[in-house]
Design a protein around this motif. Structure first.
Motif, short mmCIF file in Angstrom:
data_model
loop_
_atom_site.label_atom_id
_atom_site.label_comp_id
_atom_site.label_asym_id
_atom_site.label_seq_id
_atom_site.Cartn_x
_atom_site.Cartn_y
_atom_site.Cartn_z
N GLY A 248 0.81 -1.21 0.00
CA GLY A 248 0.00 0.00 0.00
C GLY A 248 0.84 1.25 0.00
O GLY A 248 0.55 2.22 -0.72
N MET A 249 1.91 1.27 0.80
CA MET A 249 2.78 2.44 0.87
C MET A 249 3.56 2.66 -0.42
O MET A 249 3.80 3.80 -0.82
CB MET A 249 3.74 2.31 2.06
CG MET A 249 3.05 2.35 3.43
SD MET A 249 2.02 3.83 3.65
CE MET A 249 3.26 5.12 3.60
N VAL A 250 3.96 1.57 -1.06
CA VAL A 250 4.65 1.69 -2.36
C VAL A 250 3.72 2.33 -3.38
O VAL A 250 4.13 3.19 -4.17
CB VAL A 250 5.14 0.31 -2.86
CG1 VAL A 250 5.60 0.39 -4.31
CG2 VAL A 250 6.27 -0.20 -1.98
N LEU A 251 2.45 1.92 -3.36
CA LEU A 251 1.47 2.50 -4.28
C LEU A 251 1.28 3.98 -4.00
O LEU A 251 1.23 4.80 -4.94
CB LEU A 251 0.14 1.75 -4.14
CG LEU A 251 -0.89 1.97 -5.26
CD1 LEU A 251 -0.33 1.53 -6.61
CD2 LEU A 251 -2.17 1.20 -4.95
N VAL A 252 1.18 4.36 -2.73
CA VAL A 252 1.07 5.77 -2.35
C VAL A 252 2.28 6.54 -2.84
O VAL A 252 2.16 7.67 -3.35
CB VAL A 252 0.92 5.92 -0.82
CG1 VAL A 252 1.04 7.38 -0.40
CG2 VAL A 252 -0.42 5.35 -0.35
N PHE A 253 3.47 5.95 -2.69
CA PHE A 253 4.70 6.60 -3.14
C PHE A 253 4.66 6.90 -4.63
O PHE A 253 5.06 8.00 -5.07
CB PHE A 253 5.91 5.70 -2.82
CG PHE A 253 7.19 6.16 -3.48
CD1 PHE A 253 7.90 7.24 -2.98
CD2 PHE A 253 7.66 5.51 -4.61
CE1 PHE A 253 9.07 7.67 -3.60
CE2 PHE A 253 8.84 5.92 -5.23
CZ PHE A 253 9.53 7.01 -4.72
#
Length: 400
Positions: free
Chosen positions: A291-296
């Motif tokens: 999820g955080m990679v996608l947000v990044f």
């Protein structure tokens, strides 16, 4: 390699868009096992839905490639031509009176021959942003009174919003917000913008009162908005919270690294697992890290959009990039916020990830416009077409 030599514009944006599109095949394929039963009534295969998603993305990248070759200043004239066409499409879409589950869902028209559905509000959003950017460029360095801008600027904006509002409040709200941002950056007088915001609130209030008084005009739509807001504000679980509760379960059970690709359980219970709530499935399968990679990547896309806008040498190019680019990232974060219950359910998809044709194509259209504005050849041609004596940073930062 020959193909890569033919593409131009910001290579970082090309890479981000390509990576997001490639990644989308994993959650869409995973969620397609649910689509076979929800959409296909038990017929078809998961591969057929994956193939359709791939075809839509392929057509989307064709749009990006074709649009990014168009000189940026051409979009001025194209927006002027497209505006009446968009208004007619919106009228036709709303007039169909489509209902789903007793609620007004007049958002789509079916394209002949190919059988795809097309959400006209997505096209209207892109065209309107280009149209507003064109007008703001036209009046730069001029003292414009409010009355002078009613017909050329606010009438088209009002017509687009009022035609989208009955069936799609969230999209109308995003468009209205982006028009306000664009006008602010374009130097439109703030005192007039405050008046427009007040008028918008008054119009929405009148619409709700009319819809309540004559429910047959807009079947259950206002009730849907009201229920979603009440459910969001109410801490107690109810049947109406079914989707958001399943989404939260998916996110909670995903943990740090997730269950693994294709191993989602909640995809079998979330009706919109491949579109509105696909972020929940991604976190369940790939965890907090995924999820955080996608947000990044969406934040990186936002950064590159700002870089392209700042690097363009024309006022129109700057405003156009901001107008069509920010809604992509804005929509992405709204989708994620809904999945974690930080925002009421809106029906906004996750750009370049969720399954669905129109949203993907219109996102690709916006990406193509941004890449056109970052293309050195089109910038030079546009600069020669628009005599711009203004400081390049004025529009983006001069109003702050």
């Amino acid at each position: 390699m020959e193909f890569f030599n033919k593409i131009s514009g910001d290579k970082a944006i090309w890479a981000i868009v390509a990576l997001l599109a490639l990644f989308s095949f994993l959650p869409v394929y995973s969620a397609s096992s649910n689509l076979v039963y929800v959409v296909g009534n038990g017929t078809g295969t998961t591969l057929s839905f994956l193939f359709k998603h791939g075809l839509l993305l392929a057509l989307g990248f064709g749009i990006i490639y074709g649009v990014h070759k168009i000189p940026t200043h051409f979009f001025k004239g194209l927006s002027l031509i497209a505006m009446p066409i968009v208004l007619l499409l919106l009228v036709y879409t709303l007039a169909q009176g489509t209902t789903i589950g007793g609620a007004n869902a007049s958002r789509w028209i079916r394209l002949p021959l190919v059988g795809f559905t097309f959400q006209t509000s997505n096209l209207a959003a892109v065209v309107l942003m280009a149209y507003v950017a064109r007008y703001l460029t036209k009046i730069k360095d001029k003292t414009i009174g409010f009355k002078e801008s009613i017909l050329p600027l606010w009438l088209p904006v009002f017509l687009v919003l009022i035609l989208i509002l009955p069936a799609n409040f969230s999209t109308a709200a995003i468009i209205f917000f982006m028009v306000m941002v664009l006008c602010f950056l374009g130097g439109y007088p703030i005192k007039y913008l405050l008046g427009i915001i007040g008028s918008g609130i008054l119009t929405l209030t009148l619409f709700i009162l009319v819809a309540k008084a004559a429910p047959d005009l807009f079947p259950n739509r206002v009730n849907t908005w009201q229920n979603r807001i009440e459910n969001f504000a109410n801490d107690e679980d109810s049947d109406a919270d079914y989707q958001i509760e399943k989404a939260k379960i998916a996110i909670a059970t995903g943990g740090i690294i997730g269950k693994g690709a294709g191993k989602s359980i909640q995809k079998n219970f979330l009706p919109q697992s491949s579109s509105d709530f696909i972020f929940a499935i991604i976190v369940e399968e790939y965890g907090l890290v995924g999820g955080m990679v996608l947000v990044f990547f969406y934040l990186l896309l936002l950064f590159r959009i700002v870089v392209v806008a700042n690097g363009n040498t024309t006022i129109f190019g700057k405003l156009l990039v901001v107008g069509v680019g920010l809604p992509i990232v804005f929509q992405a974060f709204i989708n994620m916020a809904v999945a974690v219950e930080l925002f009421p359910v809106t029906g906004q998809t996750l750009p370049l990830i969720s399954s669905g044709g129109t949203s993907t194509w219109m996102t690709c259209l916006a990406i193509g416009i941004i890449l056109s504005a970052s293309n050195k050849e089109t910038i030079e041609e546009s600069s020669s077409a628009e005599i711009d004596d203004t400081n390049p940073l004025e529009v983006l930062s001069g109003q702050l």
